[in-house]
Design a protein around this motif. Structure first.
Motif, PDB file in Angstrom:
ATOM      1  N   UNK A  54     -14.108  -1.379   2.363  1.00 24.91           N
ATOM      2  CA  UNK A  54     -13.459  -0.714   1.242  1.00 24.91           C
ATOM      3  C   UNK A  54     -12.788   0.573   1.704  1.00 24.91           C
ATOM      4  N   UNK A  55     -13.486   1.310   2.578  1.00 28.94           N
ATOM      5  CA  UNK A  55     -12.928   2.560   3.098  1.00 28.94           C
ATOM      6  C   UNK A  55     -11.656   2.288   3.901  1.00 28.94           C
ATOM      7  N   UNK A  56     -11.673   1.195   4.689  1.00 26.07           N
ATOM      8  CA  UNK A  56     -10.486   0.822   5.471  1.00 26.07           C
ATOM      9  C   UNK A  56      -9.337   0.447   4.547  1.00 26.07           C
ATOM     10  N   UNK A  57      -9.655  -0.338   3.495  1.00 25.85           N
ATOM     11  CA  UNK A  57      -8.613  -0.742   2.546  1.00 25.85           C
ATOM     12  C   UNK A  57      -8.008   0.471   1.847  1.00 25.85           C
ATOM     13  N   UNK A  68       1.072   4.202   0.900  1.00 21.82           N
ATOM     14  CA  UNK A  68       1.682   5.050  -0.124  1.00 21.82           C
ATOM     15  C   UNK A  68       2.409   6.224   0.511  1.00 21.82           C
ATOM     16  N   UNK A  69       1.805   6.771   1.564  1.00 19.37           N
ATOM     17  CA  UNK A  69       2.422   7.907   2.257  1.00 19.37           C
ATOM     18  C   UNK A  69       3.709   7.477   2.942  1.00 19.37           C
ATOM     19  N   UNK A  70       3.633   6.283   3.597  1.00 19.53           N
ATOM     20  CA  UNK A  70       4.830   5.775   4.272  1.00 19.53           C
ATOM     21  C   UNK A  70       5.938   5.474   3.274  1.00 19.53           C
ATOM     22  N   UNK A  71       5.551   4.905   2.118  1.00 14.88           N
ATOM     23  CA  UNK A  71       6.530   4.600   1.089  1.00 14.88           C
ATOM     24  C   UNK A  71       7.178   5.872   0.563  1.00 14.88           C
ATOM     25  N   UNK A  72       6.382   6.913   0.403  1.00 19.90           N
ATOM     26  CA  UNK A  72       6.920   8.181  -0.068  1.00 19.90           C
ATOM     27  C   UNK A  72       7.865   8.792   0.938  1.00 19.90           C
ATOM     28  N   UNK A  73       7.521   8.707   2.203  1.00 21.76           N
ATOM     29  CA  UNK A  73       8.385   9.242   3.256  1.00 21.76           C
ATOM     30  C   UNK A  73       9.698   8.484   3.322  1.00 21.76           C
ATOM     31  N   UNK A  74       9.605   7.154   3.175  1.00 19.07           N
ATOM     32  CA  UNK A  74      10.803   6.308   3.200  1.00 19.07           C
ATOM     33  C   UNK A  74      11.721   6.634   2.039  1.00 19.07           C
ATOM     34  N   UNK A  75      11.117   6.801   0.844  1.00 22.53           N
ATOM     35  CA  UNK A  75      11.923   7.134  -0.332  1.00 22.53           C
ATOM     36  C   UNK A  75      12.614   8.469  -0.153  1.00 22.53           C
ATOM     37  N   UNK A  76      11.857   9.429   0.405  1.00 24.21           N
ATOM     38  CA  UNK A  76      12.444  10.760   0.616  1.00 24.21           C
ATOM     39  C   UNK A  76      13.574  10.689   1.630  1.00 24.21           C
ATOM     40  N   UNK A 132      -7.972   3.566   2.975  1.00 20.73           N
ATOM     41  CA  UNK A 132      -7.186   4.340   3.937  1.00 20.73           C
ATOM     42  C   UNK A 132      -5.832   3.691   4.183  1.00 20.73           C
ATOM     43  N   UNK A 133      -5.843   2.345   4.279  1.00 20.77           N
ATOM     44  CA  UNK A 133      -4.582   1.623   4.494  1.00 20.77           C
ATOM     45  C   UNK A 133      -3.657   1.786   3.300  1.00 20.77           C
ATOM     46  N   UNK A 134      -4.236   1.711   2.100  1.00 21.09           N
ATOM     47  CA  UNK A 134      -3.433   1.873   0.892  1.00 21.09           C
ATOM     48  C   UNK A 134      -2.843   3.276   0.827  1.00 21.09           C
ATOM     49  N   UNK A 135      -3.651   4.272   1.200  1.00 21.31           N
ATOM     50  CA  UNK A 135      -3.160   5.651   1.193  1.00 21.31           C
ATOM     51  C   UNK A 135      -2.040   5.835   2.205  1.00 21.31           C
ATOM     52  N   UNK A 136      -2.204   5.190   3.386  1.00 20.39           N
ATOM     53  CA  UNK A 136      -1.167   5.304   4.419  1.00 20.39           C
ATOM     54  C   UNK A 136       0.107   4.604   3.973  1.00 20.39           C
TER      55      UNK A 136
END
Length: 278
Positions: free
Chosen positions: A235-238, A246-254, A240-244
């Motif tokens: 669950x912790x891995x999932x 989301x972070x990558x998606x935010x960076x891409x959008x920016x 962390x992956x989801x957070x990463x």
């Protein structure tokens, strides 16, 4: 218990019984039973005319609170004997002493050779302490007993029982007088216990597992703990992956937004220059 609870149990659950004729009308005997449910100690005495005295873990007599006091009063009222299972040798010595006292009074002594309830409905290796030593020290016959489907009526942890018919098979008495005076020979104790467990297996039809039920419970508990820890880690891995992601998606959008602004500026400038040229 027979008059207050026994009648109600028989009326509500209608247990079927085979081999009642193997219970002596008088005199001492040891009832050695498999152990599937907390209710085993109620159904077996309920179908017999004679009193059966079981040993019970001391926690039933010492638990705090109102519930604990009611439980202790009930077990004392039905004649059960408290056994302290703590210490290096557990319930062994206390069970032996209690069993011999019951047999010397000419009564029926009930014992679960597995030492605890089966964790999964299978029959586990019998402990060579209480059962064999009481039998060899007293010369009392051992009567194998098989409880059938009681674990389905009241599985461990369930308070409300399920209404269904349990079964009880009572085997022929086993005579171990040939080993009298050999109650301190561990090989004889093992042989006597294994013979009783074999008879219980034939009566119950259970799969036999040649390990102690206490060890099986520890293995099951360890496996459940490991599974929970693995699930927690997964669950912790999932997460962390989801957070990463989301972070990558935010960076891409920016980045896309920034790129769009630059392109617009370039286009506007180009257009102005072309207009100026015209």
């Amino acid at each position: 218990m027979k008059f207050s609870i026994g009648g109600s149990l028989k009326l509500a659950f209608r247990p079927w019984v085979e081999g009642l004729e193997n219970i002596p009308a008088e005199g001492p005997a040891i009832l050695a039973s498999n152990h599937l449910s907390f209710s085993d100690s109620f159904f077996l005495p309920a179908v017999l005319d004679r009193k059966v005295t079981f040993i019970a873990k001391a926690e039933y007599f010492t638990s705090p609170g109102i519930k604990g006091k009611l439980t202790a009063a009930f077990f004392k009222g039905v004649g059960q004997l408290p056994v302290d299972r703590s210490g290096a040798r557990g319930a062994g010595e206390a069970a032996i002493k209690s069993g011999i006292e019951v047999i010397e009074r000419g009564e029926l002594f009930g014992i679960y050779p597995e030492g605890t309830r089966s964790p999964d409905g299978r029959l586990y290796r019998g402990k060579p302490g209480g059962l064999a030593r009481v039998a060899l020290a007293t010369g009392a016959p051992v009567i194998p007993v098989a409880m059938i489907d009681t674990e389905k009526i009241q599985p461990p942890g369930k308070v409300i029982p399920k209404l269904m018919r349990p079964g009880i098979r009572i085997g022929k008495p086993l005579d171990f007088s040939r080993y009298h005076g050999m109650e301190h020979d561990r090989f004889i104790l093992r042989s006597v216990t294994d013979e009783v467990m074999y008879e219980i297996m034939k009566l119950s039809g259970q799969e036999y597992v040649d390990v102690y039920a206490t060890a099986a419970k520890r293995q099951i508990a360890d496996a459940e703990k490991a599974a929970k820890e693995a699930e927690k880690a997964a669950k912790a891995v999932r997460e962390a992956a989801a957070a990463q992601d989301a972070k990558n998606a935010g960076t891409k959008d920016a980045g896309t937004k920034d790129a769009g602004t630059t392109d617009t500026g370039t286009t506007d400038t180009g257009t102005t220059e072309r207009d100026g040229a015209h």
